[in-house]
Each structure stands twice: as structure tokens, then as C-alpha cells.
Design a protein around this motif. Structure first.
Motif, PDB file in Angstrom:
ATOM      1  N   LEU A 255      28.932 -66.402  39.472  1.00 38.05           N
ATOM      2  CA  LEU A 255      30.168 -66.957  40.002  1.00 38.05           C
ATOM      3  C   LEU A 255      29.852 -67.732  41.266  1.00 38.05           C
ATOM      4  O   LEU A 255      29.020 -67.304  42.071  1.00 38.05           O
ATOM      5  CB  LEU A 255      31.161 -65.835  40.316  1.00 38.05           C
ATOM      6  N   SER A 256      30.511 -68.865  41.445  1.00 36.25           N
ATOM      7  CA  SER A 256      30.315 -69.655  42.655  1.00 36.25           C
ATOM      8  C   SER A 256      31.589 -70.440  42.939  1.00 36.25           C
ATOM      9  O   SER A 256      32.468 -70.566  42.083  1.00 36.25           O
ATOM     10  CB  SER A 256      29.128 -70.607  42.510  1.00 36.25           C
ATOM     11  N   LEU A 257      31.659 -70.963  44.149  1.00 32.09           N
ATOM     12  CA  LEU A 257      32.807 -71.782  44.519  1.00 32.09           C
ATOM     13  C   LEU A 257      32.664 -73.179  43.937  1.00 32.09           C
ATOM     14  O   LEU A 257      31.569 -73.734  43.893  1.00 32.09           O
ATOM     15  CB  LEU A 257      32.920 -71.886  46.040  1.00 32.09           C
ATOM     16  N   THR A 258      33.784 -73.741  43.540  1.00 35.32           N
ATOM     17  CA  THR A 258      33.816 -75.139  43.147  1.00 35.32           C
ATOM     18  C   THR A 258      33.823 -75.979  44.423  1.00 35.32           C
ATOM     19  O   THR A 258      33.957 -75.437  45.536  1.00 35.32           O
ATOM     20  CB  THR A 258      35.084 -75.457  42.336  1.00 35.32           C
ATOM     21  N   GLU A 259      33.745 -77.264  44.284  1.00 36.46           N
ATOM     22  CA  GLU A 259      33.826 -78.136  45.461  1.00 36.46           C
ATOM     23  C   GLU A 259      35.170 -77.940  46.158  1.00 36.46           C
ATOM     24  O   GLU A 259      35.236 -77.856  47.385  1.00 36.46           O
ATOM     25  CB  GLU A 259      33.630 -79.600  45.056  1.00 36.46           C
ATOM     26  N   LEU A 260      36.243 -77.832  45.378  1.00 34.50           N
ATOM     27  CA  LEU A 260      37.571 -77.582  45.954  1.00 34.50           C
ATOM     28  C   LEU A 260      37.584 -76.254  46.706  1.00 34.50           C
ATOM     29  O   LEU A 260      38.110 -76.167  47.823  1.00 34.50           O
ATOM     30  CB  LEU A 260      38.643 -77.578  44.859  1.00 34.50           C
ATOM     31  N   GLY A 261      36.998 -75.229  46.114  1.00 34.11           N
ATOM     32  CA  GLY A 261      36.935 -73.920  46.766  1.00 34.11           C
ATOM     33  C   GLY A 261      36.177 -73.973  48.075  1.00 34.11           C
ATOM     34  O   GLY A 261      36.582 -73.364  49.075  1.00 34.11           O
ATOM     35  N   GLN A 262      35.073 -74.705  48.094  1.00 33.01           N
ATOM     36  CA  GLN A 262      34.277 -74.840  49.322  1.00 33.01           C
ATOM     37  C   GLN A 262      35.063 -75.579  50.398  1.00 33.01           C
ATOM     38  O   GLN A 262      35.066 -75.173  51.562  1.00 33.01           O
ATOM     39  CB  GLN A 262      32.971 -75.566  49.030  1.00 33.01           C
ATOM     40  N   GLN A 263      35.731 -76.663  50.012  1.00 30.99           N
ATOM     41  CA  GLN A 263      36.505 -77.440  50.980  1.00 30.99           C
ATOM     42  C   GLN A 263      37.640 -76.612  51.568  1.00 30.99           C
ATOM     43  O   GLN A 263      37.855 -76.603  52.782  1.00 30.99           O
ATOM     44  CB  GLN A 263      37.066 -78.705  50.323  1.00 30.99           C
ATOM     45  N   ARG A 264      38.364 -75.901  50.705  1.00 29.46           N
ATOM     46  CA  ARG A 264      39.481 -75.075  51.174  1.00 29.46           C
ATOM     47  C   ARG A 264      38.979 -73.924  52.052  1.00 29.46           C
ATOM     48  O   ARG A 264      39.626 -73.553  53.023  1.00 29.46           O
ATOM     49  CB  ARG A 264      40.276 -74.526  49.984  1.00 29.46           C
ATOM     50  N   ALA A 265      37.830 -73.358  51.699  1.00 26.29           N
ATOM     51  CA  ALA A 265      37.267 -72.266  52.506  1.00 26.29           C
ATOM     52  C   ALA A 265      36.905 -72.767  53.902  1.00 26.29           C
ATOM     53  O   ALA A 265      37.199 -72.103  54.903  1.00 26.29           O
ATOM     54  CB  ALA A 265      36.044 -71.671  51.820  1.00 26.29           C
ATOM     55  N   MET A 266      36.274 -73.927  53.985  1.00 25.61           N
ATOM     56  CA  MET A 266      35.900 -74.483  55.293  1.00 25.61           C
ATOM     57  C   MET A 266      37.137 -74.711  56.150  1.00 25.61           C
ATOM     58  O   MET A 266      37.151 -74.362  57.335  1.00 25.61           O
ATOM     59  CB  MET A 266      35.122 -75.789  55.126  1.00 25.61           C
ATOM     60  N   THR A 267      38.172 -75.264  55.569  1.00 25.40           N
ATOM     61  CA  THR A 267      39.407 -75.508  56.308  1.00 25.40           C
ATOM     62  C   THR A 267      40.024 -74.206  56.788  1.00 25.40           C
ATOM     63  O   THR A 267      40.448 -74.084  57.935  1.00 25.40           O
ATOM     64  CB  THR A 267      40.410 -76.274  55.422  1.00 25.40           C
ATOM     65  N   ALA A 268      40.067 -73.209  55.914  1.00 26.68           N
ATOM     66  CA  ALA A 268      40.663 -71.919  56.262  1.00 26.68           C
ATOM     67  C   ALA A 268      39.867 -71.205  57.344  1.00 26.68           C
ATOM     68  O   ALA A 268      40.449 -70.544  58.208  1.00 26.68           O
ATOM     69  CB  ALA A 268      40.768 -71.041  55.017  1.00 26.68           C
ATOM     70  N   LEU A 269      38.552 -71.331  57.314  1.00 25.26           N
ATOM     71  CA  LEU A 269      37.704 -70.628  58.281  1.00 25.26           C
ATOM     72  C   LEU A 269      37.690 -71.285  59.657  1.00 25.26           C
ATOM     73  O   LEU A 269      37.324 -70.647  60.638  1.00 25.26           O
ATOM     74  CB  LEU A 269      36.285 -70.497  57.739  1.00 25.26           C
ATOM     75  N   GLU A 270      38.095 -72.542  59.735  1.00 23.02           N
ATOM     76  CA  GLU A 270      38.120 -73.234  61.029  1.00 23.02           C
ATOM     77  C   GLU A 270      38.982 -72.492  62.041  1.00 23.02           C
ATOM     78  O   GLU A 270      38.609 -72.347  63.199  1.00 23.02           O
ATOM     79  CB  GLU A 270      38.634 -74.663  60.862  1.00 23.02           C
ATOM     80  N   GLU A 271      40.146 -72.006  61.603  1.00 23.13           N
ATOM     81  CA  GLU A 271      41.048 -71.291  62.509  1.00 23.13           C
ATOM     82  C   GLU A 271      40.403 -70.012  63.028  1.00 23.13           C
ATOM     83  O   GLU A 271      40.455 -69.711  64.216  1.00 23.13           O
ATOM     84  CB  GLU A 271      42.356 -70.954  61.801  1.00 23.13           C
ATOM     85  N   LYS A 272      39.783 -69.269  62.122  1.00 24.77           N
ATOM     86  CA  LYS A 272      39.144 -68.016  62.524  1.00 24.77           C
ATOM     87  C   LYS A 272      38.001 -68.288  63.495  1.00 24.77           C
ATOM     88  O   LYS A 272      37.877 -67.620  64.519  1.00 24.77           O
ATOM     89  CB  LYS A 272      38.634 -67.266  61.294  1.00 24.77           C
ATOM     90  N   GLU A 273      37.173 -69.254  63.156  1.00 23.40           N
ATOM     91  CA  GLU A 273      36.046 -69.576  64.025  1.00 23.40           C
ATOM     92  C   GLU A 273      36.515 -70.028  65.400  1.00 23.40           C
ATOM     93  O   GLU A 273      35.955 -69.617  66.412  1.00 23.40           O
ATOM     94  CB  GLU A 273      35.174 -70.654  63.385  1.00 23.40           C
ATOM     95  N   SER A 274      37.552 -70.846  65.435  1.00 19.91           N
ATOM     96  CA  SER A 274      38.009 -71.349  66.729  1.00 19.91           C
ATOM     97  C   SER A 274      38.541 -70.212  67.596  1.00 19.91           C
ATOM     98  O   SER A 274      38.355 -70.224  68.813  1.00 19.91           O
ATOM     99  CB  SER A 274      39.053 -72.449  66.557  1.00 19.91           C
ATOM    100  N   ALA A 275      39.180 -69.210  66.995  1.00 17.37           N
ATOM    101  CA  ALA A 275      39.683 -68.072  67.774  1.00 17.37           C
ATOM    102  C   ALA A 275      38.530 -67.288  68.382  1.00 17.37           C
ATOM    103  O   ALA A 275      38.600 -66.882  69.548  1.00 17.37           O
ATOM    104  CB  ALA A 275      40.527 -67.171  66.884  1.00 17.37           C
ATOM    105  N   PHE A 276      37.455 -67.087  67.633  1.00 17.03           N
ATOM    106  CA  PHE A 276      36.310 -66.363  68.182  1.00 17.03           C
ATOM    107  C   PHE A 276      35.536 -67.221  69.182  1.00 17.03           C
ATOM    108  O   PHE A 276      35.112 -66.734  70.223  1.00 17.03           O
ATOM    109  CB  PHE A 276      35.388 -65.864  67.070  1.00 17.03           C
ATOM    110  N   TYR A 277      35.353 -68.497  68.868  1.00 19.79           N
ATOM    111  CA  TYR A 277      34.623 -69.360  69.790  1.00 19.79           C
ATOM    112  C   TYR A 277      35.361 -69.522  71.112  1.00 19.79           C
ATOM    113  O   TYR A 277      34.751 -69.631  72.167  1.00 19.79           O
ATOM    114  CB  TYR A 277      34.355 -70.727  69.163  1.00 19.79           C
ATOM    115  N   GLU A 278      36.686 -69.501  71.059  1.00 19.47           N
ATOM    116  CA  GLU A 278      37.474 -69.600  72.283  1.00 19.47           C
ATOM    117  C   GLU A 278      37.181 -68.417  73.206  1.00 19.47           C
ATOM    118  O   GLU A 278      37.105 -68.568  74.420  1.00 19.47           O
ATOM    119  CB  GLU A 278      38.962 -69.629  71.930  1.00 19.47           C
TER     120      GLU A 278
END
Length: 154
Positions: free
Chosen positions: A105-128
Motif C-alpha cells: 500500500l502506498s499514497l497516490t500523488e493526490l494522497g501525498q499532496q493532501r498529506a503535505m498540506t495537512a501536515l503544514e499546520e502541525k509542523e508550523s505549530a511545533f516550529y513556532e
């Protein structure tokens, strides 16, 4: 037991309680961010589906068995969630090159793109939270976490 030993034990207990409080704060904040990231990924899915997405995003193609073991979910839950993710075009399955009977099982290109977008918020909260730390403090924090996670023994 003498007073000095009792004081050391009491001090250690207090330190361990403080550590537990801090770890609970990290886990609670991380869980809340995971739920928000999951909703950002696709609000029609349960947050547990996003655990699968995050695992595939971080570690790449794998079997359903490995996903089940790695996410601490039973096989039937993983199967149900993977089917939902496949139906929405986020996950694909392919024959394993090393074992023709196995499925990866692996992510499709759409899955990868959506995951990156979703993780940006989490990463920014920790990086802050660490943005004002100097490199030495950050290195020390990483080293302590690695020791805590027993990283060096793996």
C-alpha cells in the motif's frame, strides 16, 4: 532509611511527576494537532485514517500487516480505513516486487499532496514553539529526546 535518602526519593518522585505532566502536555497537544490535520486532509474521514496516511507518507509503501502493527490498529480497522482511502483516491495497492502474492500500500500523488498540506499546520505549530531557541538548546532537546526514546539502542 535515613532522612537524606527519603529526601532524595521524594525529590525524584516530584521530578518524575513533573516529567509526566510535561509528556502529557506534549501528547495532548500532538493529538489535538493530529485531529486538526486529519480534518484538513479530508474532513469526511475518521482521524484514524490519517494515522495510516501519515505512516505511509513518512515511511513509504508497506503491507497492511505492517500498517496494523505500526499504528496499533487491528487488521479489520486498517482494512476498512485503507478501503476508504483507496475509494477516495488517496491510497493505491500494488503487487509486491519481492513477493508476488503480497500487496504493498502506498499514497497516490493526490494522497501525498493532501498529506503535505495537512501536515503544514502541525509542523508550523511545533516550529513556532522552538523558533526562538538557539541551536545549542535545540540540539540538547533533540539529544534528550533521543535518549528518552532509546534511539541509540535501535
Amino acid at each position: 532509611m535515613n532522612n537524606n535518602t527519603q529526601n532524595k526519593n521524594a525529590n525524584r518522585i516530584q521530578l518524575e511527576l513533573k516529567l509526566g505532566e510535561q509528556l502529557n502536555m506534549i501528547l495532548s497537544a500532538s493529538h489535538a494537532l493530529n485531529v486538526r490535520a486529519a480534518a484538513r486532509f479530508d474532513s469526511s474521514l475518521q482521524p484514524a485514517a490519517f494515522l495510516i496516511v501519515r505512516w505511509l507518507f513518512s515511511f513509504g509503501a508497506t503491507s497492511a500487516t505492517t500498517l496494523s502493527e505500526s499504528t496499533a490498529m487491528d487488521r479489520s480497522s486498517v482494512s476498512r480505513l485503507v478501503n476508504q482511502l483507496k475509494n477516495l483516491g488517496y491510497v493505491k495497492s500494488e503487487q509486491s516486487p519481492s513477493d508476488r502474492r503480497g500487496v504493498l500500500l502506498s499514497l497516490t500523488e493526490l494522497g501525498q499532496q493532501r498529506a503535505m498540506t495537512a501536515l503544514e499546520e502541525k509542523e508550523s505549530a511545533f516550529y513556532e514553539r522552538i523558533s526562538q531557541w538557539n541551536d545549542s538548546k535545540l540540539e540538547n532537546f533533540i539529544e534528550l529526546l533521543m535518549d528518552f526514546n532509546d534511539y541509540n539502542n535501535k
